[in-house]
Design an enzyme around this catalytic site. Structure first.
Site, PDB file in Angstrom:
ATOM      1  N   HIS A   8       0.252  -4.061   1.899  1.00 31.75           N
ATOM      2  CA  HIS A   8       0.742  -3.988   3.156  1.00 31.75           C
ATOM      3  C   HIS A   8      -0.836  -3.010   4.213  1.00 31.75           C
ATOM      4  O   HIS A   8      -1.685  -3.943   4.505  1.00 31.75           O
ATOM      5  CB  HIS A   8       0.125  -2.735   2.916  1.00 31.75           C
ATOM      6  CG  HIS A   8       1.642  -2.447   1.601  1.00 31.75           C
ATOM      7  ND1 HIS A   8       1.112  -2.384  -0.055  1.00 31.75           N
ATOM      8  CD2 HIS A   8       2.334  -2.162   1.270  1.00 31.75           C
ATOM      9  CE1 HIS A   8       1.970  -1.975  -0.124  1.00 31.75           C
ATOM     10  NE2 HIS A   8       2.825  -2.390   0.304  1.00 31.75           N
TER      11      HIS A   8
ATOM     12  N   HIS B 277      -2.220   6.691   2.030  1.00 37.57           N
ATOM     13  CA  HIS B 277      -3.300   5.645   1.893  1.00 37.57           C
ATOM     14  C   HIS B 277      -2.475   4.604   2.343  1.00 37.57           C
ATOM     15  O   HIS B 277      -2.880   3.428   3.436  1.00 37.57           O
ATOM     16  CB  HIS B 277      -3.302   5.280   0.485  1.00 37.57           C
ATOM     17  CG  HIS B 277      -1.897   5.103   0.044  1.00 37.57           C
ATOM     18  ND1 HIS B 277      -1.681   4.282  -1.350  1.00 37.57           N
ATOM     19  CD2 HIS B 277      -0.499   5.354   0.097  1.00 37.57           C
ATOM     20  CE1 HIS B 277      -0.092   4.559  -1.577  1.00 37.57           C
ATOM     21  NE2 HIS B 277       0.179   4.912  -0.274  1.00 37.57           N
TER      22      HIS B 277
ATOM     23  N   GLU C  84      -6.302   1.216  -5.956  1.00 39.16           N
ATOM     24  CA  GLU C  84      -4.813   1.282  -6.322  1.00 39.16           C
ATOM     25  C   GLU C  84      -4.870   0.203  -7.548  1.00 39.16           C
ATOM     26  O   GLU C  84      -4.050  -0.760  -7.584  1.00 39.16           O
ATOM     27  CB  GLU C  84      -4.127  -0.002  -5.524  1.00 39.16           C
ATOM     28  CG  GLU C  84      -4.134   0.943  -3.920  1.00 39.16           C
ATOM     29  CD  GLU C  84      -3.386   1.860  -3.701  1.00 39.16           C
ATOM     30  OE1 GLU C  84      -2.468   2.115  -4.916  1.00 39.16           O
ATOM     31  OE2 GLU C  84      -3.720   2.610  -2.621  1.00 39.16           O
TER      32      GLU C  84
ATOM     33  N   ASP D  42      -2.856  -4.437  -5.141  1.00 38.67           N
ATOM     34  CA  ASP D  42      -1.140  -4.884  -4.676  1.00 38.67           C
ATOM     35  C   ASP D  42      -0.985  -6.486  -3.794  1.00 38.67           C
ATOM     36  O   ASP D  42       0.545  -6.397  -3.635  1.00 38.67           O
ATOM     37  CB  ASP D  42      -0.373  -3.869  -3.677  1.00 38.67           C
ATOM     38  CG  ASP D  42      -0.341  -3.500  -2.629  1.00 38.67           C
ATOM     39  OD1 ASP D  42      -1.321  -3.877  -1.481  1.00 38.67           O
ATOM     40  OD2 ASP D  42      -0.513  -2.657  -2.182  1.00 38.67           O
TER      41      ASP D  42
ATOM     42  N   ASP E  89      -6.811  -4.814  -1.599  1.00 39.58           N
ATOM     43  CA  ASP E  89      -5.944  -3.798  -2.884  1.00 39.58           C
ATOM     44  C   ASP E  89      -5.292  -4.778  -3.725  1.00 39.58           C
ATOM     45  O   ASP E  89      -4.691  -6.009  -2.840  1.00 39.58           O
ATOM     46  CB  ASP E  89      -4.822  -2.834  -1.343  1.00 39.58           C
ATOM     47  CG  ASP E  89      -4.439  -2.229  -2.051  1.00 39.58           C
ATOM     48  OD1 ASP E  89      -3.436  -2.288  -3.264  1.00 39.58           O
ATOM     49  OD2 ASP E  89      -3.492  -1.544  -1.537  1.00 39.58           O
TER      50      ASP E  89
ATOM     51  N   ASP F 154      -4.698  -6.919   1.367  1.00 36.01           N
ATOM     52  CA  ASP F 154      -3.784  -6.001   1.127  1.00 36.01           C
ATOM     53  C   ASP F 154      -2.612  -6.495   2.350  1.00 36.01           C
ATOM     54  O   ASP F 154      -2.144  -7.168   2.263  1.00 36.01           O
ATOM     55  CB  ASP F 154      -3.471  -4.566   1.749  1.00 36.01           C
ATOM     56  CG  ASP F 154      -3.018  -3.703   1.305  1.00 36.01           C
ATOM     57  OD1 ASP F 154      -2.031  -3.491   1.053  1.00 36.01           O
ATOM     58  OD2 ASP F 154      -3.987  -2.524   1.663  1.00 36.01           O
TER      59      ASP F 154
ATOM     60  N   HIS G 177      -6.214   3.683  -2.388  1.00 39.88           N
ATOM     61  CA  HIS G 177      -6.612   2.905  -0.581  1.00 39.88           C
ATOM     62  C   HIS G 177      -7.147   4.303   0.244  1.00 39.88           C
ATOM     63  O   HIS G 177      -8.357   3.580   1.193  1.00 39.88           O
ATOM     64  CB  HIS G 177      -5.688   1.785  -0.077  1.00 39.88           C
ATOM     65  CG  HIS G 177      -6.225   0.787   0.564  1.00 39.88           C
ATOM     66  ND1 HIS G 177      -6.214  -0.046   1.010  1.00 39.88           N
ATOM     67  CD2 HIS G 177      -8.058   0.445   1.217  1.00 39.88           C
ATOM     68  CE1 HIS G 177      -6.569  -0.818   0.586  1.00 39.88           C
ATOM     69  NE2 HIS G 177      -8.144  -0.637   1.260  1.00 39.88           N
TER      70      HIS G 177
ATOM     71  N   ASP H  89      -1.764  -0.453   6.035  1.00 41.28           N
ATOM     72  CA  ASP H  89      -2.796   0.753   5.601  1.00 41.28           C
ATOM     73  C   ASP H  89      -2.475   0.805   7.803  1.00 41.28           C
ATOM     74  O   ASP H  89      -3.853   1.697   7.716  1.00 41.28           O
ATOM     75  CB  ASP H  89      -3.422   0.875   5.301  1.00 41.28           C
ATOM     76  CG  ASP H  89      -3.174  -0.046   3.978  1.00 41.28           C
ATOM     77  OD1 ASP H  89      -1.576   0.656   2.977  1.00 41.28           O
ATOM     78  OD2 ASP H  89      -3.924  -0.211   2.849  1.00 41.28           O
TER      79      ASP H  89
END
Ligand SMILES: [Mn+2]
Length: 307
Positions: A131, A146, A279, A236, A234, A129, A102, A133
């Site tokens: 997360h 990232h 990712e 994930d 992302d 995402d 990322h 970040d």
């Protein structure tokens, strides 16, 4: 259906921003999953399909600063990307960036931010995402860039990243909408609260339902008077059941159908001017299914419809 969109696709085979390597092969996996023919079938003109990155060093590179590992390598790659993205969007093309981890968002957002500043457009970011970040060298538990890329793009963190391509922040954090967030570090949560970020977390999605979360996402950008949205996706954010090939798989994520619907709904606003999908890690994948889903998500974002 005719889709007159002119595309500039930028491959970023970069995995220095993450702990687990392999996402540098993401662009290859996405190419092999048939991105180009899929987009041409919906009328996109792929005018450019290249990597703006300087070639990766052949010798082993040391991580350097433990709070911002591989900073010089990431900054150089993202500066090259920023120039390419700015040139593309300024010429009326749609920059599509393929990660990589990322940290490549630093380059996309630097390029889009420079274009927005010069053209007077209000730039928004849809950050899909698991997360945030949103760490800085002070808050990062891992030292991986990232996990710091969005904070730096919003003006927080290392000067080498904040001032990449052009001085100062690239995007107003009040114009950032997070969707599908389900894992935040304590320090980054405080930072996100402090800058007034808008977070449609996974628990909020479960409370109000996904269609309502998407209505609020679209309403957010309209309410903020945003002229141009950058979609940063992302893999994930997806449940590992649907996207096992990603660096930090985390249970209880979005389904493939929810993610596809999100792409379709944000595309329908007509506000999306650039995007990245990051990712995809083929080393961890099963029969390239994560790259195939990435291709489907991109196609949906660029106008593919079932009916
Ligand atoms: Mn991310």
């Amino acid at each position: 259906m005719q889709n007159p969109r002119r595309l500039h696709i930028y491959e970023m085979p970069l995995d220095f921003g993450a702990s687990r390597h392999g996402s540098d092969m993401g662009p290859s996996a996405i190419r092999l999953a048939g991105l180009r023919p899929r987009l041409e079938a919906i009328g996109c003109a792929v005018e450019r399909y290249a990597s703006p990155m300087p070639p990766k060093a052949q010798e082993a590179v040391e991580p350097g600063n433990p709070k911002a590992k591989y900073l010089p390598e990431i900054a150089a790659a993202c500066a090259a990307l920023a120039g390419a993205v700015e040139e593309s969007v300024s010429g009326g093309a749609f920059p599509l960036v393929l990660g990589g981890d990322h940290s490549v968002a630093l380059g996309s957002l630097a390029g889009m931010g420079a274009w927005a500043e010069k053209s007077g457009a209000a730039l928004g970011v849809l950050y899909i995402d698991a997360h945030g970040d949103f760490n800085t060298p002070e808050t990062t538990p891992s030292g991986n860039i990232h996990g710091q890329c969005l904070a730096a793009s919003c003006g927080l963190g290392l000067p080498q990243l904040v001032n990449l391509h052009r001085p100062h922040r690239k995007v107003d954090p009040r114009n950032v909408c997070f969707l599908g967030t389900r894992d935040l570090d304590a320090g980054e949560r405080d930072l996100m609260r402090g800058v007034g970020a808008t977070v449609l977390s996974m628990s909020e999605i479960d409370r109000i339902g996904f269609p309502e979360a998407l209505r609020r996402t679209v309403g957010f950008f309209r309410g903020r008077g945003v002229d141009a949205v950058h979609v940063s996706f992302d893999m994930d954010v997806l449940d590992p059941m649907f996207a096992p090939g990603t660096g930090i798989p985390l249970p209880a994520g979005l389904t493939n159908r929810e993610a596809l619907l999100a792409m379709e709904e944000i595309a329908a606003t007509g506000l999306v001017r650039s995007a990245e999908i990051v990712e995809v890690n083929p080393v961890l994948d099963v029969r390239n299914q994560t790259a195939q889903l990435a291709v489907a998500l991109i196609a949906r974002l660029l106008g593919e419809k079932i009916w």
